[in-house]
Motif scaffolding. Structure first.
Motif, PDB file in Angstrom:
ATOM      1  N   LEU A   1      -6.554   5.523  10.101  1.00  0.00           N
ATOM      2  CA  LEU A   1      -7.169   5.861  11.379  1.00  0.00           C
ATOM      3  C   LEU A   1      -8.044   4.709  11.868  1.00  0.00           C
ATOM      4  N   ARG A   2      -8.784   4.097  10.957  1.00  0.00           N
ATOM      5  CA  ARG A   2      -9.637   2.970  11.353  1.00  0.00           C
ATOM      6  C   ARG A   2      -8.793   1.817  11.894  1.00  0.00           C
ATOM      7  N   ALA A   3      -7.689   1.522  11.234  1.00  0.00           N
ATOM      8  CA  ALA A   3      -6.815   0.442  11.691  1.00  0.00           C
ATOM      9  C   ALA A   3      -6.307   0.735  13.097  1.00  0.00           C
ATOM     10  N   PHE A   4      -5.974   1.995  13.373  1.00  0.00           N
ATOM     11  CA  PHE A   4      -5.506   2.361  14.709  1.00  0.00           C
ATOM     12  C   PHE A   4      -6.612   2.167  15.744  1.00  0.00           C
TER      13      PHE A   4
ATOM     14  N   ILE B   1      -9.262   0.291  15.712  1.00  0.00           N
ATOM     15  CA  ILE B   1      -9.568  -1.130  15.923  1.00  0.00           C
ATOM     16  C   ILE B   1      -8.441  -1.802  16.705  1.00  0.00           C
ATOM     17  N   ASP B   2      -7.198  -1.477  16.356  1.00  0.00           N
ATOM     18  CA  ASP B   2      -6.055  -2.069  17.042  1.00  0.00           C
ATOM     19  C   ASP B   2      -6.060  -1.721  18.527  1.00  0.00           C
ATOM     20  N   GLN B   3      -6.506  -0.506  18.853  1.00  0.00           N
ATOM     21  CA  GLN B   3      -6.564  -0.065  20.246  1.00  0.00           C
ATOM     22  C   GLN B   3      -7.899  -0.412  20.910  1.00  0.00           C
ATOM     23  N   ASN B   4      -8.796  -1.054  20.159  1.00  0.00           N
ATOM     24  CA  ASN B   4     -10.101  -1.478  20.662  1.00  0.00           C
ATOM     25  C   ASN B   4     -10.914  -0.303  21.199  1.00  0.00           C
ATOM     26  N   LEU B   5     -10.873   0.828  20.486  1.00  0.00           N
ATOM     27  CA  LEU B   5     -11.610   2.021  20.886  1.00  0.00           C
ATOM     28  C   LEU B   5     -12.981   2.015  20.215  1.00  0.00           C
ATOM     29  N   THR B   6     -14.032   2.153  21.020  1.00  0.00           N
ATOM     30  CA  THR B   6     -15.397   2.047  20.503  1.00  0.00           C
ATOM     31  C   THR B   6     -16.172   3.365  20.550  1.00  0.00           C
TER      32      THR B   6
ATOM     33  N   GLN C   1       0.445  10.860  11.047  1.00  0.00           N
ATOM     34  CA  GLN C   1      -0.178  10.325   9.839  1.00  0.00           C
ATOM     35  C   GLN C   1       0.895   9.797   8.878  1.00  0.00           C
ATOM     36  N   ARG C   2       0.473   8.994   7.928  1.00  0.00           N
ATOM     37  CA  ARG C   2       1.410   8.392   6.974  1.00  0.00           C
ATOM     38  C   ARG C   2       2.289   9.465   6.315  1.00  0.00           C
ATOM     39  N   ASN C   3       3.529   9.111   6.063  1.00  0.00           N
ATOM     40  CA  ASN C   3       4.511   9.995   5.440  1.00  0.00           C
ATOM     41  C   ASN C   3       4.899  11.181   6.310  1.00  0.00           C
ATOM     42  N   HIS C   4       4.537  11.145   7.582  1.00  0.00           N
ATOM     43  CA  HIS C   4       4.877  12.195   8.545  1.00  0.00           C
ATOM     44  C   HIS C   4       5.439  11.556   9.813  1.00  0.00           C
TER      45      HIS C   4
ATOM     46  N   MET D   1      -1.999   0.034   7.665  1.00  0.00           N
ATOM     47  CA  MET D   1      -0.770   0.692   8.108  1.00  0.00           C
ATOM     48  C   MET D   1      -0.834   0.929   9.613  1.00  0.00           C
ATOM     49  N   LYS D   2       0.235   0.622  10.315  1.00  0.00           N
ATOM     50  CA  LYS D   2       0.298   0.796  11.761  1.00  0.00           C
ATOM     51  C   LYS D   2       0.968   2.133  12.048  1.00  0.00           C
ATOM     52  N   LEU D   3       0.206   3.100  12.504  1.00  0.00           N
ATOM     53  CA  LEU D   3       0.710   4.449  12.723  1.00  0.00           C
ATOM     54  C   LEU D   3       1.442   4.567  14.058  1.00  0.00           C
ATOM     55  N   PHE D   4       2.483   5.393  14.052  1.00  0.00           N
ATOM     56  CA  PHE D   4       3.162   5.741  15.304  1.00  0.00           C
ATOM     57  C   PHE D   4       2.257   6.669  16.095  1.00  0.00           C
ATOM     58  N   PHE D   5       2.247   6.523  17.437  1.00  0.00           N
ATOM     59  CA  PHE D   5       1.429   7.410  18.261  1.00  0.00           C
ATOM     60  C   PHE D   5       2.094   7.647  19.603  1.00  0.00           C
ATOM     61  N   ARG D   6       1.684   8.717  20.230  1.00  0.00           N
ATOM     62  CA  ARG D   6       2.091   9.040  21.597  1.00  0.00           C
ATOM     63  C   ARG D   6       0.831   9.052  22.455  1.00  0.00           C
ATOM     64  N   GLN D   7       0.876   8.409  23.615  1.00  0.00           N
ATOM     65  CA  GLN D   7      -0.270   8.388  24.515  1.00  0.00           C
ATOM     66  C   GLN D   7       0.051   9.173  25.776  1.00  0.00           C
ATOM     67  N   VAL D   8      -0.896  10.008  26.187  1.00  0.00           N
ATOM     68  CA  VAL D   8      -0.790  10.759  27.437  1.00  0.00           C
ATOM     69  C   VAL D   8      -2.062  10.490  28.228  1.00  0.00           C
ATOM     70  N   GLY D   9      -1.925   9.984  29.447  1.00  0.00           N
ATOM     71  CA  GLY D   9      -3.077   9.647  30.267  1.00  0.00           C
ATOM     72  C   GLY D   9      -3.465   8.191  30.098  1.00  0.00           C
ATOM     73  N   ASP D  10      -3.874   7.563  31.199  1.00  0.00           N
ATOM     74  CA  ASP D  10      -4.177   6.125  31.176  1.00  0.00           C
ATOM     75  C   ASP D  10      -5.653   5.802  31.369  1.00  0.00           C
ATOM     76  N   THR D  11      -6.426   6.775  31.812  1.00  0.00           N
ATOM     77  CA  THR D  11      -7.839   6.515  32.079  1.00  0.00           C
ATOM     78  C   THR D  11      -8.692   7.630  31.497  1.00  0.00           C
ATOM     79  N   GLY D  12      -9.984   7.349  31.404  1.00  0.00           N
ATOM     80  CA  GLY D  12     -10.922   8.346  30.922  1.00  0.00           C
ATOM     81  C   GLY D  12     -11.261   8.167  29.454  1.00  0.00           C
ATOM     82  N   PRO D  13     -12.175   8.990  28.938  1.00  0.00           N
ATOM     83  CA  PRO D  13     -12.546   8.910  27.524  1.00  0.00           C
ATOM     84  C   PRO D  13     -11.329   9.117  26.625  1.00  0.00           C
TER      85      PRO D  13
END
Length: 261
Positions: free
Chosen positions: A68-71, A73-78, A47-50, A1-13
């Motif tokens: 969460l895992r799909a997200f 991996i999709d964002q290539n976060l390690t 999260q799903r259904n929200h 499932m591809k979750l909707f997200f909001r991103q704030v900030g472009d750099t850093g952990p």
């Protein structure tokens, strides 16, 4: 499932935030901006259904952890920092138990669990579900009218305001929910379930609780430390279950101390 997200900030952990039941990424926007200003990339998920994420017939922690895992991996976060409140906190704990961190996409460096333990909680949101279902969306004329109806089931204004953030007008101009009420009601018992497939999680983990909240009791600390031996438990005075909303400055300070240690 591809979750909707909001991103704030472009750099850093990277910090990935998961809300609790009846919530959404929107609830975390102000706190996300504060955290991002300290040099972090913040991803707040629905999260799903929200919120604006897809609907599904399942609402259990194994599936939410897989989302969460799909997200990640999709964002290539390690080496993301995973933060969850209430239901979101259980999702984060389930993720850490199900997917050990191995340095590949989907891995994590630290965990932050806000006001929830990995134990069983009895169902206690039934009145809220009844109140939300009592609102006739087709005949509803205003948010004030919705609040009046909901007040018969939930006396706390702050809780009603939080719940009614899910009310919006759809493309046809009619009121609708950004919640899959039917599935949430059906699966409500699962939200309180004890987590499955427990394993020892050695990554640094911060548990933040409110002093006025009954969700993490002193008696819960030994069982938390059995699963999370490197856990730090911090109590924010004067806060209830919605710690980040009730004491935002103290919450962010506590979080940053842990992240920067």
């Amino acid at each position: 499932m591809k979750l909707f997200f909001r991103q704030v900030g472009d750099t850093g952990p990277a910090i990935v935030i998961l809300h609790g039941i009846f919530g959404s990424s929107d609830n975390w926007l102000t706190v996300s901006k504060t955290i991002a200003a300290q040099g972090y990339r913040v991803f707040a998920l629905d999260q799903r259904n929200h919120g604006q994420s897809p609907r599904a017939d399942e609402q259990d922690y194994q599936n939410m952890a897989a989302d969460l895992r799909a997200f990640l991996i999709d964002q290539n976060l390690t080496d993301a920092i995973l933060l969850g409140h209430s239901m979101g906190g259980k999702t984060v704990m389930q993720y850490a138990m199900s997917y050990p961190s191995d340095g590949k996409p989907g891995s994590y460096s630290k965990l932050v669990v806000v006001d929830i333990a990995p134990k069983f909680y009895p169902v206690h949101h039934s009145d809220i579900i009844r109140g939300l279902k009592a609102i006739d969306l087709l005949g509803l004329k205003s948010r004030n009218e919705a609040d009046t109806i909901l007040s018969q089931y939930e006396p706390a204004l702050s809780v009603r305001q939080f719940l009614l953030k899910n009310l919006y007008r759809n493309e046809q101009g009619q009121f609708d929910w950004r919640l899959n009420l039917r599935i949430i009601e059906r699966e409500l018992h699962g939200v309180g379930e004890e987590l499955t497939n427990p394993r020892i999680v050695t990554e640094p983990t911060l548990f933040i609780r409110g002093s006025e909240s009954p969700y993490i009791l002193d008696d819960d600390v030994p069982s938390i430390r059995r699963i999370f031996p490197n856990a730090t438990i911090e109590t924010i005075q004067g806060a209830g279950h919605w710690v980040q909303a009730e004491k935002p400055a103290e919450f962010v300070d506590t979080l940053l101390r842990f992240l920067q240690a």
